[in-house]
Design an enzyme around this catalytic site. Structure first.
Site, PDB file in Angstrom:
ATOM      1  CG  LEU A  43      -2.024  -0.977   1.356  1.00 25.74           C
ATOM      2  CD1 LEU A  43      -2.737  -0.817   2.699  1.00 25.74           C
ATOM      3  CD2 LEU A  43      -3.012  -0.851   0.211  1.00 25.74           C
ATOM      4  CG  ASP A  44       0.179   4.525  -2.682  1.00 24.10           C
ATOM      5  OD1 ASP A  44       0.857   3.669  -3.285  1.00 24.10           O
ATOM      6  OD2 ASP A  44      -0.678   5.242  -3.234  1.00 24.10           O
ATOM      7  NE  ARG A  45       6.652   7.389   4.851  1.00 23.39           N
ATOM      8  CZ  ARG A  45       7.945   7.648   4.973  1.00 23.39           C
ATOM      9  NH1 ARG A  45       8.686   7.748   3.885  1.00 23.39           N
ATOM     10  NH2 ARG A  45       8.508   7.818   6.154  1.00 23.39           N
ATOM     11  CG  ASN A 140       0.545   7.002  -6.449  1.00 27.95           C
ATOM     12  OD1 ASN A 140       1.376   7.882  -6.678  1.00 27.95           O
ATOM     13  ND2 ASN A 140       0.684   6.200  -5.412  1.00 27.95           N
TER      14      ASN A 140
END
Length: 202
Positions: A43-45, A140
């Site tokens: 997952l994105d930060r 994203n």
């Protein structure tokens, strides 16, 4: 396991910052030092929510092979009231040198197709709480898709948000439905929707 927002999933090699992978690995090894852990996806930060780990490389590989076919749902708090309460967003994405993903022409070299389905489940005067199901897993992609339809995710200043009310990117991976590669049985994981998301969309 449930990753909090603001924590790297796994090291990028460019920083010594703490990672969720290391935290979970250390926890497992505290009871059995010989345990191994393998990351299945990221997952994105800035994003919180469910992450799947495997305890063997074989299972990790099998899960990754089938990953695109598994059901993945997210909850997002977005800016504004949405005129279309449900929809399907198809984009072709590229990434620039600053590591910002953007919508490109479908014929652009290396552009990757991204499909994002959404439906509004609650709304207030300023915000909409949106359930999102992705058919692809591009970097994203949800954040870019919401920006593209002029409803950026709250707190996502990288992709057009001007509202920092919760001091985080308001995107949460709350549901995963996958098939166990050994038993072939369906496995469902579901997390609670963050209370602050629901509060702001009332």
């Amino acid at each position: 396991a449930e990753k909090p927002a603001g924590l790297l999933t796994i090291s990028t090699g460019k920083t010594d910052a703490p990672t969720f992978f290391r935290m979970v690995s250390d926890y497992i090894k505290s009871s059995n030092p010989k345990s191994r852990l393998f990351i299945v996806h990221r997952l994105d930060r800035e994003v919180s929510g469910a992450i799947v780990f495997a305890k063997s490389e074989e299972i990790k590989d099998k899960l990754q092979e089938e990953w695109q076919s598994f059901e993945k749902r997210y909850i997002a708090l977005v800016e504004g009231r949405m005129r279309e309460k449900a929809g399907r967003i198809e984009n072709f994405l590229l990434e620039n040198k600053a590591m910002v993903v953007y919508v490109a022409d479908k014929n652009a070299a290396s552009a990757k197709k991204a499909i994002t389905n959404y439906s509004v489940i609650q709304e207030s005067a300023k915000f909409s709480l949106v359930s999102i199901k992705i058919e692809t897993g591009r970097k994203n992609q949800i954040r870019v898709a919401m920006k593209h339809i002029f409803h950026p995710i709250v707190g996502d200043t990288k992709y057009g948000s001007k509202d920092k009310i919760l001091r985080r990117v308001c995107l949460h991976a709350y549901k995963l439905i996958l098939t166990n590669p050994l038993t072939k049985k369906e496995m469902k994981f579901e997390l609670e929707i963050p209370k602050d998301f629901k509060r702001l969309a009332k």
